[in-house]
Design an enzyme around this catalytic site. Structure first.
Site, PDB file in Angstrom:
ATOM      1  N   CYS A 100       0.863  -1.185   0.000  1.00  0.00           N
ATOM      2  CA  CYS A 100       0.000   0.000   0.000  1.00  0.00           C
ATOM      3  C   CYS A 100       0.896   1.231   0.000  1.00  0.00           C
ATOM      4  CB  CYS A 100      -0.880  -0.006   1.243  1.00  0.00           C
ATOM      5  SG  CYS A 100      -1.951   1.436   1.377  1.00  0.00           S
ATOM      6  N   HIS A 142      -8.960  -3.876  -1.727  1.00  0.00           N
ATOM      7  CA  HIS A 142      -7.964  -3.062  -1.015  1.00  0.00           C
ATOM      8  C   HIS A 142      -8.343  -1.583  -1.058  1.00  0.00           C
ATOM      9  CE1 HIS A 142      -3.691  -1.943   0.080  1.00  0.00           C
ATOM     10  NE2 HIS A 142      -4.175  -0.802  -0.374  1.00  0.00           N
ATOM     11  N   GLU A 143      -8.651  -1.084  -2.252  1.00  0.00           N
ATOM     12  CA  GLU A 143      -8.948   0.355  -2.380  1.00  0.00           C
ATOM     13  C   GLU A 143     -10.229   0.721  -1.639  1.00  0.00           C
ATOM     14  OE1 GLU A 143      -6.626   2.134  -3.191  1.00  0.00           O
ATOM     15  OE2 GLU A 143      -5.411   0.631  -4.201  1.00  0.00           O
ATOM     16  N   HIS A 146     -10.006   1.318   2.037  1.00  0.00           N
ATOM     17  CA  HIS A 146      -9.580   2.659   2.461  1.00  0.00           C
ATOM     18  C   HIS A 146     -10.789   3.556   2.765  1.00  0.00           C
ATOM     19  CE1 HIS A 146      -5.217   2.652   2.021  1.00  0.00           C
ATOM     20  NE2 HIS A 146      -5.296   2.075   0.845  1.00  0.00           N
TER      21      HIS A 146
HETATM   22 NI    NI Z   1      -3.653   1.187  -0.103  1.00  0.00          NI
END
Ligand code: NI
Length: 176
Positions: A100, A142-143, A146
């Protein structure tokens, strides 16, 4: 249009839940997306979420033809995804190395759903609705994490599989 500073783990703004975009056509959103692309490309990343540049809105971008960070990964189409919703398809998981831009220099082995459906809108307000698998599915999960204040180490189950990239994966010498 600018390369922004990417917030790093430890910054409380990365742990906050984001708000949905209410007007996709707002010029501020267009500017945000441009800043995100400039910042992601400058960092050599495969994805970026708005909170990583300090903006608490539900906007992520991702995609690449070929990534030096993930040389074995198949291409993922360049995508702007606003107000995303992810639905897992089945319960199969895959455990793979992940990094990341907010956790520079490190990698961890993270479980992710192998198959997902994701929905949302592009920068023109057109609906996006895709069923994807494997690395593409991983990037989206993953995104979108966030956007709910989750960083990948918070998804890990075995912290012995977390460490510095150049130690864990010596073939990947590039800084994250
Ligand atoms: Ni990330």
């Amino acid at each position: 249009m600018a390369v922004k500073t990417i917030l790093r783990m430890g910054d409380a703004r990365l742990l906050e839940r984001t708000q949905p975009v209410t007007n996709i056509h707002d010029s501020a959103i267009r500017g945000l997306i441009q800043d995100m692309f400039d910042t992601m490309e400058n960092a050599g990343g495969v994805g970026l979420a708005a909170p990583q540049i300090g903006v608490g809105l539900q906007v992520v971008i991702f995609g690449f033809d070929r990534s030096e960070r993930y040389p074995d990964a198949p291409p993922v189409p360049q995508t702007i995804l606003i107000n995303p919703v992810i639905t897992p398809i089945g319960e199969d998981e895959e455990l793979r190395w992940e990094g990341c831009l907010s956790v520079p220099g490190m990698r961890g082995e993270v479980p992710r759903y192998l198959h997902i459906r994701y929905q949302g809108f592009d920068e023109q307000g057109n609906p996006i609705d895709r069923k994807v698998e494997s690395f593409h599915a991983r990037v989206v999960q993953h995104e979108c994490d966030h956007l709910i204040g989750k960083l990948y180490p918070m998804r890990m189950r075995d912290m012995s599989r977390f460490g510095f990239t150049d130690v864990l994966l010596p073939e990947m010498t590039q800084e994250t």
